[in-house]
Design an enzyme around this catalytic site. Structure first.
Site, mmCIF file in Angstrom:
data_model
loop_
_atom_site.group_PDB
_atom_site.id
_atom_site.type_symbol
_atom_site.label_atom_id
_atom_site.label_comp_id
_atom_site.label_asym_id
_atom_site.label_seq_id
_atom_site.Cartn_x
_atom_site.Cartn_y
_atom_site.Cartn_z
ATOM 1 N N HIS A 209 1.294 -0.779 -0.151
ATOM 2 C CA HIS A 209 -0.316 0.511 -0.158
ATOM 3 C C HIS A 209 0.935 1.142 0.234
ATOM 4 O O HIS A 209 0.331 2.448 -0.263
ATOM 5 C CB HIS A 209 -1.322 0.276 1.389
ATOM 6 C CG HIS A 209 0.084 0.319 2.659
ATOM 7 N ND1 HIS A 209 0.217 -0.802 2.705
ATOM 8 C CD2 HIS A 209 -0.563 1.212 3.134
ATOM 9 C CE1 HIS A 209 1.058 -0.363 4.498
ATOM 10 N NE2 HIS A 209 1.351 1.688 4.548
HETATM 11 C C1 UD1 Z 1 -2.350 5.389 6.292
HETATM 12 C C2 UD1 Z 1 -0.904 5.833 7.090
HETATM 13 C C3 UD1 Z 1 0.156 4.551 6.968
HETATM 14 C C4 UD1 Z 1 -0.234 3.051 7.317
HETATM 15 C C5 UD1 Z 1 -1.952 2.364 6.510
HETATM 16 C C6 UD1 Z 1 -2.116 1.955 6.415
HETATM 17 C C7 UD1 Z 1 -0.104 8.131 6.934
HETATM 18 C C8 UD1 Z 1 0.678 9.279 6.013
HETATM 19 N N1 UD1 Z 1 -0.321 6.748 6.860
HETATM 20 O O1 UD1 Z 1 -2.229 5.702 4.704
HETATM 21 O O2 UD1 Z 1 1.021 5.136 7.386
HETATM 22 O O3 UD1 Z 1 0.390 2.303 6.736
HETATM 23 O O4 UD1 Z 1 -2.470 4.191 6.502
HETATM 24 O O5 UD1 Z 1 -3.748 1.739 6.084
HETATM 25 O O6 UD1 Z 1 -0.924 8.621 8.229
HETATM 26 N N2 UD1 Z 1 -9.534 5.139 2.265
HETATM 27 C C9 UD1 Z 1 -10.641 5.052 1.981
HETATM 28 N N3 UD1 Z 1 -11.414 4.247 2.892
HETATM 29 C C10 UD1 Z 1 -10.611 5.071 3.880
HETATM 30 C C11 UD1 Z 1 -9.538 5.652 4.327
HETATM 31 C C12 UD1 Z 1 -8.429 5.541 3.092
HETATM 32 O O7 UD1 Z 1 -11.515 5.167 0.676
HETATM 33 O O8 UD1 Z 1 -11.357 4.066 5.472
HETATM 34 C C13 UD1 Z 1 -8.731 5.677 0.285
HETATM 35 C C14 UD1 Z 1 -8.419 7.086 0.544
HETATM 36 O O9 UD1 Z 1 -9.623 8.011 0.017
HETATM 37 C C15 UD1 Z 1 -7.318 7.109 0.065
HETATM 38 C C16 UD1 Z 1 -6.280 6.278 -0.124
HETATM 39 O O10 UD1 Z 1 -7.527 4.799 0.305
HETATM 40 O O11 UD1 Z 1 -7.020 7.960 -1.292
HETATM 41 C C17 UD1 Z 1 -5.282 6.474 1.457
HETATM 42 O O12 UD1 Z 1 -5.262 6.834 2.490
HETATM 43 P P1 UD1 Z 1 -4.728 7.372 3.381
HETATM 44 O O13 UD1 Z 1 -5.521 7.922 5.132
HETATM 45 O O14 UD1 Z 1 -4.589 9.065 3.208
HETATM 46 O O15 UD1 Z 1 -3.393 6.775 3.726
HETATM 47 P P2 UD1 Z 1 -3.072 5.127 3.279
HETATM 48 O O16 UD1 Z 1 -2.394 4.831 2.532
HETATM 49 O O17 UD1 Z 1 -3.809 4.389 3.994
#
Ligand code: UD1
Length: 362
Positions: A209
């Site tokens: 991820h």
């Molecule tokens: C975050 C953490 C990372 C951790 C990961 C585990 C930071 C900087 N990064 O990264 O350390 O390893 O979580 O999952 O905090 N999204 C959804 N549904 C959700 C959550 C996110 O669709 O419930 C999508 C968001 O719209 C975004 C992507 O997933 O496009 C990434 O989500 P984001 O919270 O920005 O960071 P992660 O990559 O999940």
């Protein structure tokens, strides 16, 4: 003393669960500490959040800031604005943050600026890779933390080296491992197990991820194909993070041993990890869990903030060059992967140590 316990993203939930469990246990007897559970809403999908609360017996959050998705700056800003409003209305005595996600850093800054002390669980770890948002979060958080709870002596030394006074550093172990040891004999067989006819030690588990691995479709495809084609025909089971899912949708992979699934809840994922032949991952937390379970772990990263998983545990840094995958997988299939041991104080008692220390801070 009222403690705000902050949780925002998936890897936070298994770290706060044992701390809350311990406060509830102690508190019901002595009423020594009380807490308020603040969910920032950084992760909001049922499969990324609510399912973890249910499976790990975490109470409903007292407050949900509902910040949702956004860029790093947008998320940080939204969390700070909303958490500050909460603290203006109802202050707390201590803000306890865990791990290294955006919510960790944003709430720590907000509390500190309102002169509220900050405790950081999993303090002091460093990858040295400043391109990772988590590394920035760790450094900023630790620069304003008052009480540092560490998972290793190395993390404690890192803090001493940046000038933290020793009496503020507590080497307590790993709360994520508290959760693992609590549930390891009581897991859930995920649906994919029967559906795909999986059996112990006859499949590879894969998670990816990190933006550096998954944001470019071509690179993701090349890595995936290299893994799938070197898996000796074993199924490659890939629970897909929402971030990865967006890119995976643009790639066509026809290999029959590739099994992509929705993100898994905790007890289902750990079941798959426990029985896997090996895990291939770019997560940090999974390297710790694989170490404790004795499962060979290939990290698709060039650095780690958890060196004990390599030096003591079952983890090896394979890097992000697809050419490194084949030799590492050959080592797995020839059963010559190192065995590994369990790091000091990763014994299931960490939350107890933390809560005992928190009580002395009053
Ligand atoms: C975050 C953490 C990372 C951790 C990961 C585990 C930071 C900087 N990064 O990264 O350390 O390893 O979580 O999952 O905090 N999204 C959804 N549904 C959700 C959550 C996110 O669709 O419930 C999508 C968001 O719209 C975004 C992507 O997933 O496009 C990434 O989500 P984001 O919270 O920005 O960071 P992660 O990559 O999940």
């Amino acid at each position: 003393m009222i403690i705000d316990i902050i949780a925002g993203a998936r890897p936070n939930f298994m770290k706060i669960a044992p701390i809350i469990g311990e406060i509830n246990r102690v508190d019901s007897a002595k009423k020594a500490l009380s807490y308020r559970l603040v969910h920032t809403g950084q992760h909001y999908d049922k499969k990324m959040s609510a399912d973890f609360f249910t499976q790990l017996g975490i109470p409903e959050p007292d407050i949900n800031l509902e910040v949702g998705s956004g860029s790093q700056a947008e998320q940080t800003a939204k969390i700070m604005i909303k958490y500050e409003a909460l603290l203006f209305e109802k202050p707390c005595d201590l803000c306890l943050v865990v791990g290294d996600v955006t919510s960790t850093m944003a709430c720590a800054i907000t509390a500190k600026k309102l002169k509220i002390s900050v405790a950081h669980v999993e303090a002091g770890i460093r990858s040295g890779d400043m391109t990772m948002p988590e590394e920035v979060n760790r450094m900023v958080t630790d620069s304003i933390t008052d009480y540092f709870f560490t998972t290793s002596k190395g993390a404690s030394s890192n803090l001493v080296n940046i000038g933290v006074e020793k009496h503020r550093i507590f080497f307590v172990g790993n709360t994520m491992i508290d959760t693992l040891l609590k549930y390891v004999n009581n897991l859930n067989q995920p649906e994919v197990w029967k559906k795909q006819g999986l059996s112990p030690k006859s499949y590879i588990l894969l998670t990816m991820h990190r933006p550096s691995n998954v944001d470019q479709a071509d690179q993701l495809k090349e890595m995936l194909l290299e893994i799938i084609r070197n898996a000796n025909g074993f199924p490659v089971v890939f629970p897909v993070h929402p971030r990865t899912s967006k890119v995976l949708g643009q790639i066509s992979i026809k290999e029959r041993n590739f099994i992509a699934t929705d993100p898994m809840s905790y007890l289902d994922f750990i079941y798959l990890l426990k029985y896997a032949k090996a895990v291939i991952t770019d997560s940090g937390g999974i390297t710790e869990e694989a170490t404790v379970l004795g499962v060979p772990c290939m990290s698709l990263r060039d650095s780690t903030e958890r060196p004990e998983t390599v030096e003591i545990g079952t983890n090896e840094l394979v890097g992000t060059n697809p050419q490194n995958i084949k030799p590492a997988m050959n080592k797995i299939f020839s059963n010559s992967w190192k065995k590994g041991q369990i790091p000091e104080k990763w014994d299931g008692q960490t939350a107890k140590r933390i809560v005992e220390i928190l009580r002395t801070l009053q």
